[in-house]
Design a protein around this motif. Structure first.
Motif, PDB file in Angstrom:
ATOM      1  N   LEU A 162      11.963   4.706   3.308  1.00  0.00           N
ATOM      2  CA  LEU A 162      10.599   4.303   3.649  1.00  0.00           C
ATOM      3  C   LEU A 162      10.612   3.230   4.734  1.00  0.00           C
ATOM      4  O   LEU A 162       9.792   3.265   5.666  1.00  0.00           O
ATOM      5  CB  LEU A 162       9.886   3.782   2.397  1.00  0.00           C
ATOM      6  N   ALA A 163      11.540   2.276   4.640  1.00  0.00           N
ATOM      7  CA  ALA A 163      11.656   1.223   5.653  1.00  0.00           C
ATOM      8  C   ALA A 163      11.964   1.825   7.016  1.00  0.00           C
ATOM      9  O   ALA A 163      11.403   1.406   8.037  1.00  0.00           O
ATOM     10  CB  ALA A 163      12.743   0.230   5.256  1.00  0.00           C
ATOM     11  N   ALA A 164      12.849   2.823   7.042  1.00  0.00           N
ATOM     12  CA  ALA A 164      13.178   3.493   8.307  1.00  0.00           C
ATOM     13  C   ALA A 164      11.954   4.249   8.839  1.00  0.00           C
ATOM     14  O   ALA A 164      11.702   4.259  10.053  1.00  0.00           O
ATOM     15  CB  ALA A 164      14.351   4.446   8.101  1.00  0.00           C
ATOM     16  N   TRP A 165      11.177   4.865   7.942  1.00  0.00           N
ATOM     17  CA  TRP A 165       9.989   5.620   8.369  1.00  0.00           C
ATOM     18  C   TRP A 165       8.914   4.676   8.908  1.00  0.00           C
ATOM     19  O   TRP A 165       8.191   5.029   9.836  1.00  0.00           O
ATOM     20  CB  TRP A 165       9.445   6.420   7.187  1.00  0.00           C
ATOM     21  N   PHE A 166       8.816   3.468   8.353  1.00  0.00           N
ATOM     22  CA  PHE A 166       7.846   2.492   8.838  1.00  0.00           C
ATOM     23  C   PHE A 166       8.071   2.161  10.322  1.00  0.00           C
ATOM     24  O   PHE A 166       7.165   1.646  10.987  1.00  0.00           O
ATOM     25  CB  PHE A 166       7.939   1.196   8.029  1.00  0.00           C
ATOM     26  N   LYS A 167       9.259   2.411  10.836  1.00  0.00           N
ATOM     27  CA  LYS A 167       9.575   2.096  12.236  1.00  0.00           C
ATOM     28  C   LYS A 167       9.159   3.214  13.193  1.00  0.00           C
ATOM     29  O   LYS A 167       9.208   3.026  14.410  1.00  0.00           O
ATOM     30  CB  LYS A 167      11.071   1.837  12.395  1.00  0.00           C
TER      31      LYS A 167
END
Length: 280
Positions: A259-264
């Motif tokens: 999810l953190a990677a997708w937030f980027k």
């Protein structure tokens, strides 16, 4: 980061004469540091202290003093080494007359060699194959430098911790204590963060400088506050109010890291901004 090891003080010369060799557990698989090898041409005449590595300090430890070899690049072959009490060199091919063998004994993990024992000093500081593996020469300057680096790192971590905003403090501490962070007051959070910075300054600074730590924390809080939902199989994130899919967690990856990677991503940045506004 683990606590910094205590520096070793230069031991006094011991008068004990014990020559038993206990079983010393030495990790030969771990990378050894670059040995402190003094150039023969720049050799300094001084007393020297040698210590067993990795904090080992058995009552006595006998280092091998015969049947050892050093490869002489200029000569192009291995030269045999031997510790004796009556020769002026550690090289067997340079010895003459009787060779009176002597022991190389560490007591309580240390060995003091006075400057008048030059053959033994050069054997231990320049040629012995176990240098940097089982033992090393004590270097007070290097120890002091390491301690200064550790202190400066701790100061940097504590300074950073004292100025960190509450949201980032929560993100950092969530990595360390997990969901318990939700039960902590702001004072408790600040206190535990300062303790973490003091005890593990390198870890603390790496977490503060890791963008994903803050992004993961926002994602976790959004799920806890039921703004977004993580499926039971932990493979899909969706909006909680309408079930619209946000992102799919790649196989074998932690859901909040994904999810953190997708937030980027472009789409994820818009969702992240909306969540932050709602979290207020």
């Amino acid at each position: 980061m683990a606590r910094p090891a205590k520096s070793k003080s230069v031991p006094k010369t011991s008068s004990k004469k014990a020559y038993t060799t206990p079983n010393v557990d030495v990790d030969f698989t771990a990378p050894a540091p670059t040995p402190m090898v003094a150039e023969e041409n720049n050799w300094e005449m001084k007393d020297r202290v040698y210590v067993l590595r990795r904090g080992l300090s058995p009552l006595t430890y006998t280092l091998k003093g015969t049947g050892i070899y050093w490869f002489d690049e200029e000569a192009g072959y291995e030269r045999e080494l031997k510790h004796t009490s009556n020769q002026r060199t550690p090289f067997v091919d340079e010895m003459s007359g009787d060779q009176r063998l002597a022991h190389i004994v560490f007591e309580d993990g240390t060995l003091f060699v006075p400057k008048n024992k030059q053959p033994l000093q050069k054997l231990l500081s320049l040629y012995h194959p176990e240098l940097g593996k089982i033992y090393e020469e004590f270097d007070s300057v290097k120890v002091a430098t390491d301690e200064i680096d550790t202190i400066e790192l701790e100061i940097e971590a504590l300074t950073t911790a004292s100025t960190l905003d509450l949201d980032m403090a929560e993100a950092v501490m969530r990595v360390e204590v997990g969901s318990k962070v939700n039960e902590m007051s702001s004072k408790e959070l600040k206190r535990d963060m300062l303790i973490l910075a003091k005890r593990k300054p390198r870890l603390f600074l790496s977490l503060v400088n890791d963008d994903n730590v803050h992004l993961r924390n926002v994602g976790i809080k959004a799920v806890e506050m039921k703004m977004i939902r993580l499926s039971a199989d932990q493979r899909t994130f969706t909006w909680a109010n309408n079930g619209r899919k946000l992102c799919t967690v790649p196989f074998n990856e932690h859901p909040y890291s994904a999810l953190a990677a997708w937030f980027k991503t472009d789409e994820g940045m818009e969702v992240f901004s909306a969540i932050e506004k709602q979290l207020g």
